[in-house]
Design a protein around this motif. Structure first.
Motif, PDB file in Angstrom:
ATOM      1  N   THR A  42       0.853  -1.181   0.000  1.00 27.30           N
ATOM      2  CA  THR A  42       0.000   0.000   0.000  1.00 27.30           C
ATOM      3  C   THR A  42       0.892   1.235   0.000  1.00 27.30           C
ATOM      4  N   PHE A  43       0.263   2.372  -0.228  1.00 24.75           N
ATOM      5  CA  PHE A  43       1.025   3.630  -0.184  1.00 24.75           C
ATOM      6  C   PHE A  43       1.569   3.886   1.219  1.00 24.75           C
ATOM      7  N   VAL A  44       0.711   3.739   2.231  1.00 25.45           N
ATOM      8  CA  VAL A  44       1.145   3.967   3.613  1.00 25.45           C
ATOM      9  C   VAL A  44       2.191   2.936   4.026  1.00 25.45           C
ATOM     10  N   GLY A  45       2.042   1.702   3.538  1.00 28.54           N
ATOM     11  CA  GLY A  45       2.996   0.655   3.871  1.00 28.54           C
ATOM     12  C   GLY A  45       4.391   0.918   3.345  1.00 28.54           C
ATOM     13  N   HIS A  46       4.509   1.772   2.346  1.00 30.06           N
ATOM     14  CA  HIS A  46       5.826   2.171   1.851  1.00 30.06           C
ATOM     15  C   HIS A  46       6.263   3.518   2.431  1.00 30.06           C
ATOM     16  N   LEU A  47       5.303   4.417   2.656  1.00 31.00           N
ATOM     17  CA  LEU A  47       5.644   5.761   3.119  1.00 31.00           C
ATOM     18  C   LEU A  47       6.172   5.760   4.550  1.00 31.00           C
ATOM     19  N   VAL A  48       5.495   5.061   5.453  1.00 27.22           N
ATOM     20  CA  VAL A  48       5.882   5.094   6.868  1.00 27.22           C
ATOM     21  C   VAL A  48       7.260   4.465   7.103  1.00 27.22           C
ATOM     22  N   PRO A  49       7.526   3.239   6.609  1.00 28.26           N
ATOM     23  CA  PRO A  49       8.893   2.713   6.771  1.00 28.26           C
ATOM     24  C   PRO A  49       9.935   3.566   6.063  1.00 28.26           C
ATOM     25  N   GLY A  50       9.549   4.155   4.922  1.00 28.06           N
ATOM     26  CA  GLY A  50      10.486   5.011   4.210  1.00 28.06           C
ATOM     27  C   GLY A  50      10.883   6.233   5.015  1.00 28.06           C
ATOM     28  N   LEU A  51       9.902   6.871   5.642  1.00 25.93           N
ATOM     29  CA  LEU A  51      10.207   8.027   6.487  1.00 25.93           C
ATOM     30  C   LEU A  51      11.095   7.636   7.663  1.00 25.93           C
ATOM     31  N   ALA A  52      10.785   6.498   8.282  1.00 23.51           N
ATOM     32  CA  ALA A  52      11.576   6.049   9.434  1.00 23.51           C
ATOM     33  C   ALA A  52      13.025   5.786   9.032  1.00 23.51           C
ATOM     34  N   LEU A  53      13.231   5.099   7.913  1.00 21.63           N
ATOM     35  CA  LEU A  53      14.592   4.814   7.459  1.00 21.63           C
ATOM     36  C   LEU A  53      15.328   6.088   7.059  1.00 21.63           C
ATOM     37  N   THR A  54      14.618   7.010   6.433  1.00 20.87           N
ATOM     38  CA  THR A  54      15.256   8.259   6.008  1.00 20.87           C
ATOM     39  C   THR A  54      15.741   9.065   7.206  1.00 20.87           C
ATOM     40  N   PHE A  55      14.881   9.240   8.202  1.00 22.73           N
ATOM     41  CA  PHE A  55      15.278   9.998   9.390  1.00 22.73           C
ATOM     42  C   PHE A  55      16.398   9.287  10.153  1.00 22.73           C
ATOM     43  N   LEU A  56      16.328   7.965  10.219  1.00 24.62           N
ATOM     44  CA  LEU A  56      17.378   7.213  10.907  1.00 24.62           C
ATOM     45  C   LEU A  56      18.715   7.357  10.180  1.00 24.62           C
ATOM     46  N   GLY A  57      18.677   7.254   8.856  1.00 20.15           N
ATOM     47  CA  GLY A  57      19.906   7.411   8.085  1.00 20.15           C
ATOM     48  C   GLY A  57      20.480   8.810   8.179  1.00 20.15           C
ATOM     49  N   LEU A  58      19.615   9.830   8.147  1.00 20.20           N
ATOM     50  CA  LEU A  58      20.090  11.206   8.286  1.00 20.20           C
ATOM     51  C   LEU A  58      20.702  11.444   9.661  1.00 20.20           C
ATOM     52  N   TRP A  59      20.076  10.888  10.682  1.00 21.94           N
ATOM     53  CA  TRP A  59      20.598  11.014  12.043  1.00 21.94           C
ATOM     54  C   TRP A  59      22.010  10.437  12.138  1.00 21.94           C
ATOM     55  N   HIS A  60      22.219   9.280  11.529  1.00 25.44           N
ATOM     56  CA  HIS A  60      23.540   8.655  11.571  1.00 25.44           C
ATOM     57  C   HIS A  60      24.536   9.391  10.678  1.00 25.44           C
TER      58      HIS A  60
END
Length: 295
Positions: free
Chosen positions: A3-21
């Motif tokens: 689904t759209f949400v099923g890709h958007l939510v994990p994508g946001l989490a990974l993006t913020f985690l990667g930026l933090w690191h």
């Protein structure tokens, strides 16, 4: 995750985690230099949020458990979904939860130094299992969706190789920077897939979005193109998106490196000046006095 949400939510989490690191890796390297830099697989919150030191690990663990729960219970219908692809997606988050849970337990029991090598192994297992389950997915993604998933496997492969290298080279800044960039890339690509495959307004020209359920042979194709030319054009567009997203991430990373290097250079010059000033204040000044000789 289909689904759209099923890709958007994990994508946001990974993006913020990667930026933090990414930001913390660059900052640590600028402050410590190449001789004292050591790779970290998680970063504590310092400063005014010191009470939430382990917030990153808590966030990863909570998000992973929630994602597993939603995959197994088939949110929002909240019924048990005994489907292979749901268990495969849940297994990806399971390994992430294992990493966060173990690392958090090691920190709370003050045994992180003794077990310092284990988090690196667990991080490598996260990307290894993700690549394994994506490559041997029970739902054989075909067409344009299959191409997007193939490009995703390339990103995960880089993450796996970087994680293995970081485990073997614990002082390599370039290795951990590639790892954090690849995590950002994964998150951005997940979100891009959500828009391009599960949002009708963004479906490439000449292709249509399939809203029907998957067939009995488990061949999932979210988007179907009307002709071979339209399919090739859509794949070429995906390749361009892959390149453009990576370019944007690299530009942002380069600017971040320049910003931190400038701050560290100014700080180093200020420290050097202060040291010279302190040394100069302790050097006695001798004045030669000349006596006039009487004729």
């Amino acid at each position: 995750m289909g689904t759209f949400v099923g890709h958007l939510v994990p994508g946001l989490a990974l993006t913020f985690l990667g930026l933090w690191h990414t930001i913390n890796n660059i900052r640590d390297y600028c402050l410590n230099g190449s001789t004292k830099f050591t790779i970290r697989f998680w970063y504590p919150f310092n400063g005014p949020l010191s009470r939430f030191k382990h917030l990153e690990l808590i966030f990863i663990l909570s998000f992973s458990l929630l994602a597993i729960f939603m995959q197994i219970l088939d949110y929002p219908s909240l019924r048990f979904a005994f489907e292979l692809d749901s268990f495969e997606h849940a297994s990806m988050f399971l390994h992430l939860a294992i990493f966060a849970g173990f690392t958090l337990s090691a920190e709370l029991t003050q045994s992180s130094e003794i077990l310092s090598a284990v988090p690196g192994i667990l991080v490598a297992s996260v990307f290894g299992q993700e690549l394994f389950l994506l490559h041997f997915h029970s739902a054989d993604h075909v067409g344009l969706e299959g191409h997007y998933h193939w490009l995703l496997q390339l990103i995960v492969s880089v993450s796996l190789l970087a994680a293995l290298a970081a485990m073997l080279l614990p002082t390599s800044f370039s290795t951990v920077l590639v790892l954090s960039i690849s995590v950002v890339f994964q998150g951005c690509w997940f979100m891009n897939m959500g828009f391009m495959l599960w949002t009708p307004e963004f479906v490439p020209r000449g292709c249509i979005m399939q809203l029907a359920e998957s067939s009995s042979d488990s061949m999932h194709g979210a988007v179907t193109c009307e002709s071979h030319g339209a399919d090739m054009r859509a794949r070429a567009l995906a390749n361009l998106q892959f390149s453009w997203i990576l370019s944007g991430i690299l530009i942002s990373t380069g600017l971040t490196c320049l910003k931190f290097s400038k701050k560290c250079s100014l700080g180093a010059q200020s420290t050097e000046y202060e040291q010279l000033h302190v040394k100069g204040s302790h050097v006695p000044v001798t004045i030669d006095s000349f006596k006039r000789a009487d004729p």
